[in-house]
Design an enzyme around this catalytic site. Structure first.
Site, mmCIF file in Angstrom:
data_model
loop_
_atom_site.group_PDB
_atom_site.id
_atom_site.type_symbol
_atom_site.label_atom_id
_atom_site.label_comp_id
_atom_site.label_asym_id
_atom_site.label_seq_id
_atom_site.Cartn_x
_atom_site.Cartn_y
_atom_site.Cartn_z
ATOM 1 N N SER A 53 0.831 -1.213 0.000
ATOM 2 C CA SER A 53 0.000 0.000 0.000
ATOM 3 C C SER A 53 0.861 1.256 0.000
ATOM 4 O O SER A 53 2.043 1.215 0.364
ATOM 5 C CB SER A 53 -0.886 -0.025 1.266
ATOM 6 O OG SER A 53 -1.610 1.178 1.416
ATOM 7 N N LEU B 297 3.144 4.394 0.127
ATOM 8 C CA LEU B 297 4.512 4.716 -0.287
ATOM 9 C C LEU B 297 5.276 3.461 -0.678
ATOM 10 O O LEU B 297 6.076 3.479 -1.619
ATOM 11 C CB LEU B 297 5.240 5.446 0.854
ATOM 12 C CG LEU B 297 4.560 6.709 1.402
ATOM 13 C CD1 LEU B 297 5.428 7.367 2.469
ATOM 14 C CD2 LEU B 297 4.242 7.692 0.281
ATOM 15 N N VAL C 234 6.579 -7.219 10.491
ATOM 16 C CA VAL C 234 7.941 -6.693 10.646
ATOM 17 C C VAL C 234 8.372 -6.612 12.113
ATOM 18 O O VAL C 234 9.565 -6.604 12.404
ATOM 19 C CB VAL C 234 8.114 -5.299 9.981
ATOM 20 C CG1 VAL C 234 7.946 -5.390 8.476
ATOM 21 C CG2 VAL C 234 7.170 -4.262 10.592
ATOM 22 N N TYR D 57 3.981 7.953 17.929
ATOM 23 C CA TYR D 57 4.407 8.038 16.520
ATOM 24 C C TYR D 57 5.685 8.869 16.401
ATOM 25 O O TYR D 57 6.656 8.460 15.759
ATOM 26 C CB TYR D 57 3.274 8.644 15.693
ATOM 27 C CG TYR D 57 3.506 8.633 14.204
ATOM 28 C CD1 TYR D 57 3.476 7.439 13.494
ATOM 29 C CD2 TYR D 57 3.754 9.815 13.507
ATOM 30 C CE1 TYR D 57 3.695 7.424 12.121
ATOM 31 C CE2 TYR D 57 3.964 9.809 12.146
ATOM 32 C CZ TYR D 57 3.928 8.610 11.449
ATOM 33 O OH TYR D 57 4.152 8.603 10.086
ATOM 34 N N LYS E 196 9.427 7.569 15.210
ATOM 35 C CA LYS E 196 10.096 8.109 14.013
ATOM 36 C C LYS E 196 11.401 8.810 14.390
ATOM 37 O O LYS E 196 12.371 8.777 13.639
ATOM 38 C CB LYS E 196 9.149 9.061 13.277
ATOM 39 C CG LYS E 196 7.888 8.367 12.733
ATOM 40 C CD LYS E 196 8.228 7.244 11.773
ATOM 41 C CE LYS E 196 7.010 6.700 11.042
ATOM 42 N NZ LYS E 196 7.350 5.631 10.087
ATOM 43 N N THR F 298 -1.646 8.966 0.420
ATOM 44 C CA THR F 298 -1.729 7.498 0.451
ATOM 45 C C THR F 298 -3.132 7.120 0.932
ATOM 46 O O THR F 298 -3.875 7.995 1.385
ATOM 47 C CB THR F 298 -0.665 6.919 1.402
ATOM 48 O OG1 THR F 298 -0.963 7.348 2.726
ATOM 49 C CG2 THR F 298 0.738 7.361 1.027
HETATM 50 N N1 LIG Z 1 1.240 9.037 4.249
HETATM 51 C C1 LIG Z 1 1.871 9.992 4.894
HETATM 52 O O1 LIG Z 1 1.471 11.166 4.863
HETATM 53 C C2 LIG Z 1 3.124 9.682 5.661
HETATM 54 C C3 LIG Z 1 3.848 10.754 6.195
HETATM 55 C C4 LIG Z 1 5.022 10.509 6.903
HETATM 56 C C5 LIG Z 1 5.439 9.209 7.090
HETATM 57 N N2 LIG Z 1 4.730 8.171 6.577
HETATM 58 C C6 LIG Z 1 5.224 6.820 6.820
HETATM 59 O O2 LIG Z 1 5.353 6.149 5.583
HETATM 60 C C7 LIG Z 1 5.186 4.755 5.781
HETATM 61 C C8 LIG Z 1 4.149 4.246 4.792
HETATM 62 O O3 LIG Z 1 2.923 4.917 5.052
HETATM 63 P P1 LIG Z 1 1.694 4.888 4.037
HETATM 64 O O4 LIG Z 1 1.034 6.216 4.113
HETATM 65 O O5 LIG Z 1 2.147 4.337 2.732
HETATM 66 O O6 LIG Z 1 0.736 3.877 4.833
HETATM 67 P P2 LIG Z 1 -0.208 2.700 4.297
HETATM 68 O O7 LIG Z 1 -1.101 2.420 5.465
HETATM 69 O O8 LIG Z 1 -0.782 3.032 2.973
HETATM 70 O O9 LIG Z 1 0.811 1.474 4.115
HETATM 71 C C9 LIG Z 1 1.468 0.873 5.212
HETATM 72 C C10 LIG Z 1 1.666 -0.597 4.900
HETATM 73 O O10 LIG Z 1 2.380 -1.167 6.013
HETATM 74 C C11 LIG Z 1 1.807 -2.421 6.298
HETATM 75 N N3 LIG Z 1 2.076 -2.770 7.699
HETATM 76 C C12 LIG Z 1 1.612 -2.156 8.816
HETATM 77 N N4 LIG Z 1 2.056 -2.780 9.909
HETATM 78 C C13 LIG Z 1 2.823 -3.827 9.488
HETATM 79 C C14 LIG Z 1 3.542 -4.859 10.147
HETATM 80 N N5 LIG Z 1 3.577 -4.967 11.480
HETATM 81 N N6 LIG Z 1 4.226 -5.760 9.396
HETATM 82 C C15 LIG Z 1 4.191 -5.679 8.041
HETATM 83 N N7 LIG Z 1 3.513 -4.736 7.358
HETATM 84 C C16 LIG Z 1 2.831 -3.820 8.079
HETATM 85 C C17 LIG Z 1 0.319 -2.249 6.013
HETATM 86 O O11 LIG Z 1 -0.324 -3.504 5.813
HETATM 87 C C18 LIG Z 1 0.358 -1.381 4.744
HETATM 88 O O12 LIG Z 1 0.394 -2.171 3.568
HETATM 89 C C19 LIG Z 1 4.793 4.573 7.258
HETATM 90 O O13 LIG Z 1 5.947 4.229 7.990
HETATM 91 C C20 LIG Z 1 4.308 5.960 7.666
HETATM 92 O O14 LIG Z 1 4.488 6.199 9.031
HETATM 93 C C21 LIG Z 1 3.571 8.378 5.874
#
Ligand SMILES: NC(=O)c1ccc[n+]([C@@H]2O[C@H](COP(=O)([O-])OP(=O)(O)OC[C@H]3O[C@@H](n4cnc5c(N)ncnc54)[C@H](O)[C@@H]3O)[C@@H](O)[C@H]2O)c1
Length: 254
Positions: free
Chosen positions: A15, A17, A58, A160, A164, A195
């Site tokens: 999903s 990023l 993970v 969170y 991070k 996302t």
């Molecule tokens: N979207 C944003 O605005 C944003 C901003 C800053 C940081 N991030 C970080 O980017 C990363 C990706 O975020 P995203 O927005 O793509 O989120 P998302 O929810 O679209 O994707 C996250 C994915 O991680 C998987 N996941 C969650 N817990 C897990 C685990 N224990 N083991 C294996 N897989 C697991 C989920 O199934 C999902 O497919 C995250 O670390 C998030 O904190 C996102």
């Protein structure tokens, strides 16, 4: 690093990023394995990019060890790891119901920080056993995902932000430790990215989040994250640093 034909692991690749990264690396010719706890969605994504999918938590040592070993058996030891798996639930330190349950704080640290380290340690061990490549003798590159919350955690982001911030601190440490083995470690700290998590919010909330970004005034596209992954992989001088990807956004307290 030349991305073509390299074995790559992308956690959270089902999903957001991670999915954009998996697509981009596959388009650049890498052999991509998606490690995600959402097995069905990981399989769909892998099908789309002709890659591999492994159900993996993970935060769990044995689950990650098994997934990394299975991926290595199928496509060789990975020279690329992109850690994207993460969660971001909001809760105040002291809420209406009293102090935040410690288990809630632990769950976020466990997935975001310990989960990142879990894959980093396993991928690093596999990378340093490979032959060095190219003029610099590079063996592999590890890219983690922090957040601007590592620097400006908002109200409700205690767990969170701490998770991070831990990833940011780990970056130079791990880069130093793995430098002698030809492995680079970098981290990306995204701002507000479009996302599934954010696209589920009402249109006007998305609009006002986008407006809070100085320039460009919009949410980041996941492809822009994937583009930065490619830049990091292909520029050997990038090492031990966290790059903000946020359009100059500085998060307000709430
Ligand atoms: N979207 C944003 O605005 C944003 C901003 C800053 C940081 N991030 C970080 O980017 C990363 C990706 O975020 P995203 O927005 O793509 O989120 P998302 O929810 O679209 O994707 C996250 C994915 O991680 C998987 N996941 C969650 N817990 C897990 C685990 N224990 N083991 C294996 N897989 C697991 C989920 O199934 C999902 O497919 C995250 O670390 C998030 O904190 C996102």
């Amino acid at each position: 690093m030349d991305i073509a034909n390299q074995a790559a692991l992308v956690t959270g690749g089902a999903s957001g990023l991670g999915a954009a990264t998996a697509r981009r690396l596959a388009a650049a010719g890498a052999n991509v394995a998606i490690l995600d706890r959402d097995a069905a969605q990981a399989k769909r994504m892998a099908g789309e990019i002709d890659g591999l999918a492994y159900a993996c938590d993970v935060a769990d040592a044995a689950s990650a060890e098994q997934a990394v070993a299975q991926a290595a058996a199928a496509q060789g030891p990975a020279r690329i790891l992109v850690n994207c798996a993460g969660i971001g639930p909001a809760a105040r330190i002291v809420g209406r119901e009293g102090p935040m349950p410690l288990a809630d704080f632990e769950a976020v640290i466990r997935i975001n920080l310990i989960g990142t380290f879990n894959l980093l340690r396993l991928a690093a061990a596999a990378m340093i056993a490979t032959e060095p490549q190219g003029p610099d003798g590079e063996r592999g590159v590890i890219i983690n995902t922090a957040s601007v919350a590592a620097y400006e955690g908002q109200i409700g982001q205690a767990a969170y932000a701490a998770s991070k911030g831990g990833i940011v601190a780990l970056t130079i440490q791990a880069a130093r430790e793995l430098a002698a083995r030809g492995v680079r470690v970098m981290t990306i700290a995204p701002g507000i990215m479009a996302t599934p998590m954010l696209l589920g919010l009402p249109e006007q909330v998305q609009q006002s989040l986008g407006d809070s970004v100085p320039f460009p005034k919009r949410l980041g596209h996941p492809q822009e994250y994937a583009d930065l992954v490619v830049s990091i992989l292909t520029n050997p001088l990038l090492n031990g640093e966290t790059i903000r990807l946020d359009g100059a956004l500085r998060m307000p307290p709430r």
